[in-house]
Design a protein around this motif. Structure first.
Motif, PDB file in Angstrom:
ATOM      1  N   ALA A   1       1.064  -0.979  -0.012  1.00 44.43           N
ATOM      2  CA  ALA A   1      -0.072  -0.050   0.338  1.00 44.43           C
ATOM      3  C   ALA A   1       0.724   0.933   0.019  1.00 44.43           C
ATOM      4  O   ALA A   1       0.884   2.331  -0.721  1.00 44.43           O
ATOM      5  CB  ALA A   1      -0.955   0.229   1.182  1.00 44.43           C
ATOM      6  N   LEU A   2       1.746   1.156   0.887  1.00 46.54           N
ATOM      7  CA  LEU A   2       2.611   2.671   1.104  1.00 46.54           C
ATOM      8  C   LEU A   2       3.678   3.088  -0.274  1.00 46.54           C
ATOM      9  O   LEU A   2       3.279   3.963  -1.229  1.00 46.54           O
ATOM     10  CB  LEU A   2       3.884   1.971   1.918  1.00 46.54           C
ATOM     11  CG  LEU A   2       4.965   3.725   1.665  1.00 46.54           C
ATOM     12  CD1 LEU A   2       4.292   4.371   2.583  1.00 46.54           C
ATOM     13  CD2 LEU A   2       6.377   2.789   3.033  1.00 46.54           C
ATOM     14  N   GLY A   3       3.948   1.426  -1.487  1.00 52.98           N
ATOM     15  CA  GLY A   3       4.876   1.502  -2.361  1.00 52.98           C
ATOM     16  C   GLY A   3       3.512   2.177  -3.124  1.00 52.98           C
ATOM     17  O   GLY A   3       4.455   2.764  -4.368  1.00 52.98           O
ATOM     18  N   GLN A   4       2.799   1.757  -3.266  1.00 51.78           N
ATOM     19  CA  GLN A   4       1.116   2.163  -4.387  1.00 51.78           C
ATOM     20  C   GLN A   4       1.229   3.865  -3.908  1.00 51.78           C
ATOM     21  O   GLN A   4       1.121   4.404  -4.925  1.00 51.78           O
ATOM     22  CB  GLN A   4       0.542   0.829  -4.387  1.00 51.78           C
ATOM     23  CG  GLN A   4       0.571  -0.456  -5.001  1.00 51.78           C
ATOM     24  CD  GLN A   4      -0.653  -1.084  -4.937  1.00 51.78           C
ATOM     25  OE1 GLN A   4      -2.016  -0.697  -4.126  1.00 51.78           O
ATOM     26  NE2 GLN A   4      -0.145  -2.183  -5.526  1.00 51.78           N
TER      27      GLN A   4
ATOM     28  N   MET B   1       3.673   6.061  -5.828  1.00 55.06           N
ATOM     29  CA  MET B   1       3.992   5.409  -7.274  1.00 55.06           C
ATOM     30  C   MET B   1       2.911   6.314  -7.176  1.00 55.06           C
ATOM     31  O   MET B   1       3.136   7.103  -8.901  1.00 55.06           O
ATOM     32  CB  MET B   1       3.965   4.203  -7.713  1.00 55.06           C
ATOM     33  CG  MET B   1       5.436   3.516  -7.256  1.00 55.06           C
ATOM     34  SD  MET B   1       5.170   1.833  -7.623  1.00 55.06           S
ATOM     35  CE  MET B   1       5.480   1.232  -9.368  1.00 55.06           C
ATOM     36  N   LEU B   2       1.825   6.422  -6.578  1.00 52.84           N
ATOM     37  CA  LEU B   2       1.117   6.887  -7.690  1.00 52.84           C
ATOM     38  C   LEU B   2       0.600   8.410  -7.298  1.00 52.84           C
ATOM     39  O   LEU B   2       0.598   9.595  -8.358  1.00 52.84           O
ATOM     40  CB  LEU B   2      -0.696   6.746  -7.011  1.00 52.84           C
ATOM     41  CG  LEU B   2      -1.546   7.701  -7.296  1.00 52.84           C
ATOM     42  CD1 LEU B   2      -2.291   7.171  -8.637  1.00 52.84           C
ATOM     43  CD2 LEU B   2      -3.217   6.876  -5.823  1.00 52.84           C
ATOM     44  N   ALA B   3       1.555   9.463  -5.405  1.00 53.38           N
ATOM     45  CA  ALA B   3       2.134  10.541  -5.906  1.00 53.38           C
ATOM     46  C   ALA B   3       3.052  10.847  -6.499  1.00 53.38           C
ATOM     47  O   ALA B   3       3.033  12.045  -6.993  1.00 53.38           O
ATOM     48  CB  ALA B   3       2.534  10.787  -3.793  1.00 53.38           C
ATOM     49  N   LEU B   4       4.477  10.012  -7.117  1.00 54.11           N
ATOM     50  CA  LEU B   4       4.960  10.927  -8.334  1.00 54.11           C
ATOM     51  C   LEU B   4       4.765  10.819  -9.029  1.00 54.11           C
ATOM     52  O   LEU B   4       4.867  11.485 -10.108  1.00 54.11           O
ATOM     53  CB  LEU B   4       5.794   9.445  -8.291  1.00 54.11           C
ATOM     54  CG  LEU B   4       6.749   9.290  -6.933  1.00 54.11           C
ATOM     55  CD1 LEU B   4       7.605   7.677  -7.128  1.00 54.11           C
ATOM     56  CD2 LEU B   4       7.551  10.357  -6.886  1.00 54.11           C
ATOM     57  N   LEU B   5       2.997  10.723  -9.764  1.00 49.65           N
ATOM     58  CA  LEU B   5       2.604  10.860 -11.047  1.00 49.65           C
ATOM     59  C   LEU B   5       2.609  11.733 -11.106  1.00 49.65           C
ATOM     60  O   LEU B   5       2.332  13.448 -12.067  1.00 49.65           O
ATOM     61  CB  LEU B   5       1.298   9.997 -10.961  1.00 49.65           C
ATOM     62  CG  LEU B   5       1.063   8.993 -11.345  1.00 49.65           C
ATOM     63  CD1 LEU B   5      -0.478   8.085 -11.597  1.00 49.65           C
ATOM     64  CD2 LEU B   5       1.590   8.443 -12.979  1.00 49.65           C
ATOM     65  N   ILE B   6       1.893  13.059  -9.779  1.00 53.58           N
ATOM     66  CA  ILE B   6       1.578  14.263 -10.384  1.00 53.58           C
ATOM     67  C   ILE B   6       3.259  15.540 -10.607  1.00 53.58           C
ATOM     68  O   ILE B   6       3.000  16.016 -11.808  1.00 53.58           O
ATOM     69  CB  ILE B   6       1.276  14.594  -8.761  1.00 53.58           C
ATOM     70  CG1 ILE B   6      -0.086  14.428  -8.539  1.00 53.58           C
ATOM     71  CG2 ILE B   6       1.101  16.900  -8.883  1.00 53.58           C
ATOM     72  CD1 ILE B   6      -0.297  14.729  -6.701  1.00 53.58           C
TER      73      ILE B   6
END
Length: 188
Positions: free
Chosen positions: A30-33, A36-41
């Motif tokens: 969950a932390l990794g995902q 990675m989702l936050a890195l999309l911004i």
């Protein structure tokens, strides 16, 4: 002017993402995902800043960053609309599986076990609808996502950018699909 933007918004997030993938089970899924989702911004913002810089190189990096910041929300909103449409159109497959009594957690489980019994008619529906959905998803990706960043960078707006991106890709969708397929095959 492009290098600092690319380093901070493309290279660094990709490196962090790659490190998380390499870490495997050492990082909570969950932390990794979430990371990675936050890195999309920053990556989406970087695409927009580089597109602005390409469209108006005389403005410089500062102007490109300022324009990218102003137009980031419309770009993000347009991307979320496209993503939402694709997800909503995938729901009939999930609903068909649930209506058939399929336990979705067991279906997605990595452990070997009995696979659910799906009727041939339901399997046919899921297969045909899934194929149609895949074709539509590729169509949406090619017709909108390919040119959307440039249109938002040049003109702004959400709905207007979606319309303009669709109009600009008319007649060249297959030509846009080829480089996209090449890039996706080189990143896997």
């Amino acid at each position: 002017a492009v290098v600092p933007i690319a380093l901070l918004t493309i290279f660094v997030p990709q490196s962090i993402s790659g490190a998380i993938k390499l870490a495997g089970t050492a990082v909570a899924p969950a932390l990794g995902q979430g990371i990675m989702l936050a890195l999309l911004i920053p990556m989406l913002w970087g695409q927009l800043a580089i597109a602005v810089l390409a469209l108006r190189p005389d403005g410089g990096r500062g102007a490109a960053q300022s324009t990218a910041t102003r137009r980031f929300l419309p770009y993000l909103l347009a991307m979320l609309i496209l993503f939402g449409v694709i997800v909503v159109l995938f729901l009939p497959i999930i609903l068909a599986l649930v209506a058939s009594g399929v336990d979705l957690t067991a279906l997605t489980s990595a452990s070997a076990g009995p696979k659910p019994d799906i009727s041939p008619a339901m399997a046919g529906f899921i297969g045909l609808y899934g194929l149609a959905w895949l074709i539509f998803a590729v169509f949406v990706s090619v017709r909108f996502s390919t040119l959307l960043v440039a249109v938002v960078a040049a003109e702004g707006g959400v709905i207007a950018a979606l319309r303009r991106s669709f109009a600009l890709s008319r007649g060249i969708a297959w030509k846009l699909l080829r480089p996209g397929m090449l890039m996706s095959s080189s990143t896997t």
